[in-house]
Design a protein around this motif. Sequence first.
Motif, PDB file in Angstrom:
ATOM      1  N   UNK A 136     -12.136 -26.431  48.150  1.00 24.81           N
ATOM      2  CA  UNK A 136     -12.315 -25.852  46.776  1.00 24.81           C
ATOM      3  C   UNK A 136     -13.932 -25.643  46.724  1.00 24.81           C
ATOM      4  N   UNK A 137     -14.491 -26.069  47.650  1.00 33.63           N
ATOM      5  CA  UNK A 137     -16.039 -25.868  47.579  1.00 33.63           C
ATOM      6  C   UNK A 137     -16.211 -24.445  48.319  1.00 33.63           C
ATOM      7  N   UNK A 138     -15.565 -24.388  49.298  1.00 31.52           N
ATOM      8  CA  UNK A 138     -15.623 -22.988  50.409  1.00 31.52           C
ATOM      9  C   UNK A 138     -14.323 -22.744  50.669  1.00 31.52           C
ATOM     10  N   UNK A 139     -13.547 -21.677  50.231  1.00 31.65           N
ATOM     11  CA  UNK A 139     -12.228 -21.518  50.576  1.00 31.65           C
ATOM     12  C   UNK A 139     -12.410 -20.527  52.120  1.00 31.65           C
ATOM     13  N   UNK A 140     -13.532 -20.036  52.404  1.00 33.13           N
ATOM     14  CA  UNK A 140     -13.483 -19.585  53.679  1.00 33.13           C
ATOM     15  C   UNK A 140     -13.791 -20.265  54.796  1.00 33.13           C
ATOM     16  N   UNK A 141     -13.612 -21.512  54.784  1.00 32.98           N
ATOM     17  CA  UNK A 141     -14.010 -22.484  56.009  1.00 32.98           C
ATOM     18  C   UNK A 141     -12.613 -22.099  56.862  1.00 32.98           C
ATOM     19  N   UNK A 142     -13.220 -21.910  58.341  1.00 26.26           N
ATOM     20  CA  UNK A 142     -12.138 -21.610  59.181  1.00 26.26           C
ATOM     21  C   UNK A 142     -11.503 -23.074  59.774  1.00 26.26           C
ATOM     22  N   UNK A 143     -10.602 -22.775  60.462  1.00 23.92           N
ATOM     23  CA  UNK A 143      -9.827 -24.103  60.856  1.00 23.92           C
ATOM     24  C   UNK A 143     -10.577 -24.944  61.904  1.00 23.92           C
TER      25      UNK A 143
ATOM     26  N   UNK B 210       2.387 -24.500  52.165  1.00 24.20           N
ATOM     27  CA  UNK B 210       3.474 -24.450  51.873  1.00 24.20           C
ATOM     28  C   UNK B 210       4.232 -25.373  50.870  1.00 24.20           C
ATOM     29  N   UNK B 211       3.608 -26.624  50.574  1.00 25.57           N
ATOM     30  CA  UNK B 211       4.134 -27.316  49.697  1.00 25.57           C
ATOM     31  C   UNK B 211       3.634 -27.221  48.412  1.00 25.57           C
ATOM     32  N   UNK B 212       2.713 -26.158  48.111  1.00 24.35           N
ATOM     33  CA  UNK B 212       2.155 -25.763  46.945  1.00 24.35           C
ATOM     34  C   UNK B 212       1.014 -26.580  46.356  1.00 24.35           C
ATOM     35  N   UNK B 213       0.530 -27.392  46.960  1.00 25.22           N
ATOM     36  CA  UNK B 213      -0.692 -27.852  46.755  1.00 25.22           C
ATOM     37  C   UNK B 213      -1.908 -26.907  46.596  1.00 25.22           C
ATOM     38  N   UNK B 214      -2.003 -26.061  47.462  1.00 28.69           N
ATOM     39  CA  UNK B 214      -2.941 -24.729  47.442  1.00 28.69           C
ATOM     40  C   UNK B 214      -1.963 -23.729  46.986  1.00 28.69           C
TER      41      UNK B 214
END
Length: 152
Positions: free
Chosen positions: A15-22, A45-49
């Motif tokens: 939520x702070x930075x959606x660009x974070x890599x794995x 997949x489970x819909x949290x994101x």
Amino acid sequence: MTLDDIDKRLLAALQKNAHLTAQELGEKLHLSPSQAGRRRQRLETEGYIQGYTARLNPERLGLTVQGFVQVHLGTHGPEHSASFARLLATRPEIVSAWTMTGDADYLLRVYCADLPSLNRLIHDVLLPHGAVAKVHSQIVMDQLKRDGPLPT
């Protein structure tokens, strides 16, 4: 499924930075990049994101007036609600809409270029709808807290 502490920290970080890599997520969460990537994928997949978006600066886009508009319907019923919902979907200046308890039936968040644009939205779009009885608008003077992340 319940979220564990690592899932919650992963969601907070995204939520702070959606660009974070794995790799970066793994470092923050003390996991391998593959574990962090699998957790992110599972939460998607489970819909949290639900997705990833860019937050734009409304003023840079010429949208200098933010407002909230309460809409009161004069007639209620499924057909009126559906018709009003279709109207809302056609208007890009209405960025979010909620059905409400209390006096107003709907609360709309709007961004307009200027006050005449807000006036046209209210008088030429909302009030002419057959189910709308009245509207009440409030103009945002300053936003003290930006839309923030959800608590995890």
